[in-house]
Motif scaffolding. Sequence first.
Motif, mmCIF file in Angstrom:
data_model
loop_
_atom_site.group_PDB
_atom_site.id
_atom_site.type_symbol
_atom_site.label_atom_id
_atom_site.label_comp_id
_atom_site.label_asym_id
_atom_site.label_seq_id
_atom_site.Cartn_x
_atom_site.Cartn_y
_atom_site.Cartn_z
ATOM 1 N N ARG A 544 0.848 -1.197 0.000
ATOM 2 C CA ARG A 544 0.000 0.000 0.000
ATOM 3 C C ARG A 544 0.876 1.238 0.000
ATOM 4 N NH1 ARG A 544 -3.596 -2.827 3.741
ATOM 5 N NH2 ARG A 544 -2.434 -2.024 5.507
ATOM 6 N N ASP A 545 0.483 2.219 -0.778
ATOM 7 C CA ASP A 545 1.250 3.453 -0.887
ATOM 8 C C ASP A 545 0.324 4.608 -0.508
ATOM 9 O OD1 ASP A 545 2.660 5.680 -1.657
ATOM 10 O OD2 ASP A 545 3.163 4.941 -3.674
ATOM 11 N N SER A 566 -1.537 -0.179 -11.125
ATOM 12 C CA SER A 566 -1.034 -1.200 -10.214
ATOM 13 C C SER A 566 -1.197 -0.641 -8.806
ATOM 14 C CB SER A 566 0.440 -1.484 -10.509
ATOM 15 O OG SER A 566 0.951 -2.397 -9.555
ATOM 16 N N ARG A 567 -1.872 -1.413 -7.966
ATOM 17 C CA ARG A 567 -2.241 -0.930 -6.641
ATOM 18 C C ARG A 567 -1.809 -1.966 -5.614
ATOM 19 N NH1 ARG A 567 -7.122 2.586 -6.721
ATOM 20 N NH2 ARG A 567 -7.531 1.774 -8.794
ATOM 21 N N GLY A 568 -0.890 -1.610 -4.747
ATOM 22 C CA GLY A 568 -0.434 -2.548 -3.722
ATOM 23 C C GLY A 568 -1.486 -2.737 -2.646
ATOM 24 N N THR A 569 -1.471 -3.900 -2.002
ATOM 25 C CA THR A 569 -2.504 -4.184 -1.010
ATOM 26 C C THR A 569 -1.927 -4.559 0.360
ATOM 27 O OG1 THR A 569 -2.507 -6.444 -1.833
ATOM 28 C CG2 THR A 569 -4.199 -4.985 -2.695
ATOM 29 N N LEU A 570 -0.657 -4.949 0.402
ATOM 30 C CA LEU A 570 -0.093 -5.383 1.680
ATOM 31 C C LEU A 570 0.400 -4.190 2.492
ATOM 32 C CD1 LEU A 570 2.111 -8.375 0.455
ATOM 33 C CD2 LEU A 570 -0.087 -8.505 1.648
ATOM 34 N N PRO A 571 0.422 -4.304 3.831
ATOM 35 C CA PRO A 571 1.049 -3.243 4.617
ATOM 36 C C PRO A 571 2.550 -3.192 4.292
ATOM 37 C CG PRO A 571 0.326 -5.068 6.033
ATOM 38 C CD PRO A 571 -0.128 -5.388 4.649
ATOM 39 N N PRO A 572 3.161 -2.001 4.273
ATOM 40 C CA PRO A 572 4.589 -1.892 3.945
ATOM 41 C C PRO A 572 5.472 -2.747 4.865
ATOM 42 C CG PRO A 572 3.569 0.263 3.961
ATOM 43 C CD PRO A 572 2.535 -0.690 4.472
ATOM 44 N N ALA A 573 6.602 -3.198 4.310
ATOM 45 C CA ALA A 573 7.517 -4.066 5.052
ATOM 46 C C ALA A 573 8.107 -3.363 6.276
ATOM 47 C CB ALA A 573 8.636 -4.536 4.128
ATOM 48 N N SER A 574 8.137 -2.035 6.259
ATOM 49 C CA SER A 574 8.647 -1.278 7.408
ATOM 50 C C SER A 574 8.069 0.125 7.335
ATOM 51 C CB SER A 574 10.177 -1.222 7.342
ATOM 52 O OG SER A 574 10.666 0.012 7.796
#
Length: 792
Positions: A544-545, A566-574
């Motif tokens: 997610r951005d 393109s749309r991210g769905t996961l919480p950021p890695a950090s």
Amino acid sequence: MAETTRDTQTPESGDSSPRTPAALRPSAQPPTLAEPLRVGAPASVAGGVTAVVKAMQHAWDEMGVMRGAQTLLKVNQAHGFDCPGCAWPDPAHRSAFEFCENGAKAVAEEATTARVTPDFFQKWSLVDLAAQTDHWLGKQGRLTHPMVLREGASHYEPVSWDEAFALVASELHALGAPDEAAFYTSGRTSNEAAFLYQLLVRRFGTNNLPDCSNMCHESSGTALTETVGIGKGTVTLEDFEKARLIVVIGQNPGTNHPRMLTALEAAKRQGCRIVSINPLPEAGLQRFKHPQAVRGVLGGGTPLSDAFLQVRINGDVALLQGLGKALLEREARAPGTVVARDFVESETLGFEAWAAHLAGVSWDDVVEQSGIPRERLETVAGWMAETDQIIWCWAMGLTQHKNAVGNIQEVVNLTLLRGAIGKPGAGLCPVRGHSNVQGDRTMGINERPRPAFLKSLGAEFGFTPPEHHGLDVVATIEAMRAERVKVFFALGGNFLSATPDTEATAEALRRTRLTVHVSTKLNRAHLVTGRRALILPCLGRTERDTQASGPQFVTVENSMGVVHTSRGTLPPASEHLLSEPALVARLARAVLGPKDTVPWEELAADYGRVRERIARVIPGFEDFNRRVLEPGGFSLPNGPREGRFTTTSGKAHFTVHPMPRWELEPGQLLMMTIRTHDQYNTTVYGLDDRYRGIKAGRRVVMLNAEDMKELGVTAGQPVDLTSHFEGERRVARKFVVVPYDIPRRCAATYFPEANVLVPLHSIADKSRTPTSKSVVITLVPSVDLPALEASR
Ligand SMILES: Nc1nc2c(c(=O)[nH]1)N[C@H]1C(S)=C(S)[C@@H](COP(=O)(O)OP(=O)(O)OC[C@H]3O[C@@H](n4cnc5c(=O)[nH]c(N)nc54)[C@H](O)[C@@H]3O)O[C@H]1N2
Ligand SMILES: Nc1nc2c(c(=O)[nH]1)N[C@H]1C(S)=C(S)[C@@H](COP(=O)(O)OP(=O)(O)OC[C@H]3O[C@@H](n4cnc5c(=O)[nH]c(N)nc54)[C@H](O)[C@@H]3O)O[C@H]1N2
Ligand SMILES: [Mo]
């Protein structure tokens, strides 16, 4: 000329940097370990249930069961993210599983739950990290904090974003001229990030924008721009449903573009013929079991290739000229049946010269240089004469040779002869690699920008962009070696391991004042550094951005010129990660100063504003924000697809090329460097090349059994490889011999382990792409070097 030899694994040889004794320097190459290699029979069918099982395994190992399943269901969906694997397009009617085994691996690699934290870097020195394999480096997980390597330090340490940007700015300001910096891009960068990045670089004052294209499809771009007027393919995915003949040449889709097999299978089921041209009988081109269809789970799968032409490495010009010759001879026997006369007369130039050249080509040369009997070429030519709905697909097997541009232009010649372009079911299809490599070029990541683009960019942002051409990948390495480029910045990628001549590139990077990598994962390029170095961690595609104006999406362009979201769905890695557009905007402010008139903060706060600017600068993006939200996105204009050749003459061009000749001395072989089924370029997912039956090891050299006899080597034996180019020799030790179904005097090794052997100055004519598939080598049995091993 005296021969110079660089033993690439002897630390004290080569031109070592005066600053650090070699033994204390992080190694530019992965360690040579004794691998428990297992070799079985190659597979004759790709896909099937094993592919699904392998995909799930990777996802679960990296992400756990729930996160794994949820993530994979978002790949390539209309409201999900674009697969970071390859650039193959998505069908209009998507299934719930619009990904493949290797896409799942690419996603798992990014969405892993493992983390590389400041504690990790405190524990591991650069020298110790460099002693690990590339597979191990990747498995450590996602980068979480910006890190700095201070002058003389042995370890990276955490740094604030502001300090990191200030460091880059101060090194850039200390340069004598903007051209003393180079700004690399790898092809995963979104359109929005790429547009901002090239704007920053040009406002700073240089066109030094080398990118992974220089090592990839540059030869295709050059060849097609000259002959048809656009450096991209001309087909759409729908054309695959209508084609009657599809030729796959110099490409291994079963591994590198697995979703393409679905399109090939569908075409095949509608009666389309498929011809594959490759030195290796790649599994994916023989048979395919669709992993998501019942017929792929039961039964033996769909046979794909109607003909397999096992060409010698770089025998393609000879082979294609043979096809052309066979077609022209048919035309002479039955005038008006083969040559698309009306099309050739009204739309093309140069036919007569080309036909005259082929008349002078001898069949003996064709057969000898290609390794294919005349009858087989006649058969395929017969199929080409039956239809003008022909699609040619190719990838690195054509683009990475000295005569790469010629290879592709010979494909164009055959296409024009049949008029097989600009109509349904026909055309040219260079199959791209990185998922947005084509979009990055469209956005202006180009060391040789077109004047019209610069004019438009300058008008929009009120400045005069530099016009003189910048440095490509090979020129950047040379310039760093000569200390003409002193700051190296990379937006993604692994410059050290992806480029030719690993030790020369390492030396080049070590001579700089600063190396900076914007990355998601740890790789060897972070370990071979300039005097100081930065690792700047960023969000990946899957994440997610969120910016000041709310949630954002980015856009990409696939291999067929379709632009979509393109749309991210996961919480950021950090929580410390920046998105690439935000990172570039903050860097731009630090470098260009508070008075710079580009509203960097506003652009980063809302990517829709970046797209507004793109719409005003780049033709074909009019009304970008609205059109990109339409289902499936929109297609960019493509003259040749619409029947308009956008060359300066307004016509398509036949071109004449001399037939390259094999010039091997006794004992020499021609080696190609290729990908296994378990890697993404320099990212090593695992140690198996399942379809080729080679498991648990990567340092292998595939040889023809007859050649093995002649050379006096046996299966399983370790050998040292030496490459030869213009009096230079490069050595790589301990590659294990694997007998393989490969033409005589051809050899295959894996990228990136064999990159040490690719000569820096062996590049393609015109496109300057390193000739990674045409390396002249000799081999000798390895001798153990205990003293040397101990000294490392
Ligand atoms: N899973 C996965 N997917 C990927 C990648 C990856 O590493 N892993 N990489 C991505 C990228 S950036 C790219 S560019 C593409 C690369 O996709 P490919 O081009 O398919 O990759 P290579 O492994 O380099 O394979 C080239 C093929 O060309 C053949 N070949 C080599 N020399 C010759 C020749 O002289 N003539 C002919 N006719 N054939 C030849 C080889 O036998 C091999 O089958 O894949 C993209 N997708
Ligand atoms: N001998 C030989 N050499 C070759 C080739 C060959 O066939 N033979 N192929 C050539 C080709 S076709 C290509 S395209 C090049 C590839 O060259 P590159 O694109 O430079 O290399 P990659 O291995 O794809 O880069 C991997 C790294 O990218 C970073 N990364 C991944 N995703 C993201 C992201 O979303 N953002 C950012 N900022 N970073 C990210 C990760 O840190 C990862 O370690 O190699 C070329 N080199
Ligand atoms: Mo590529």
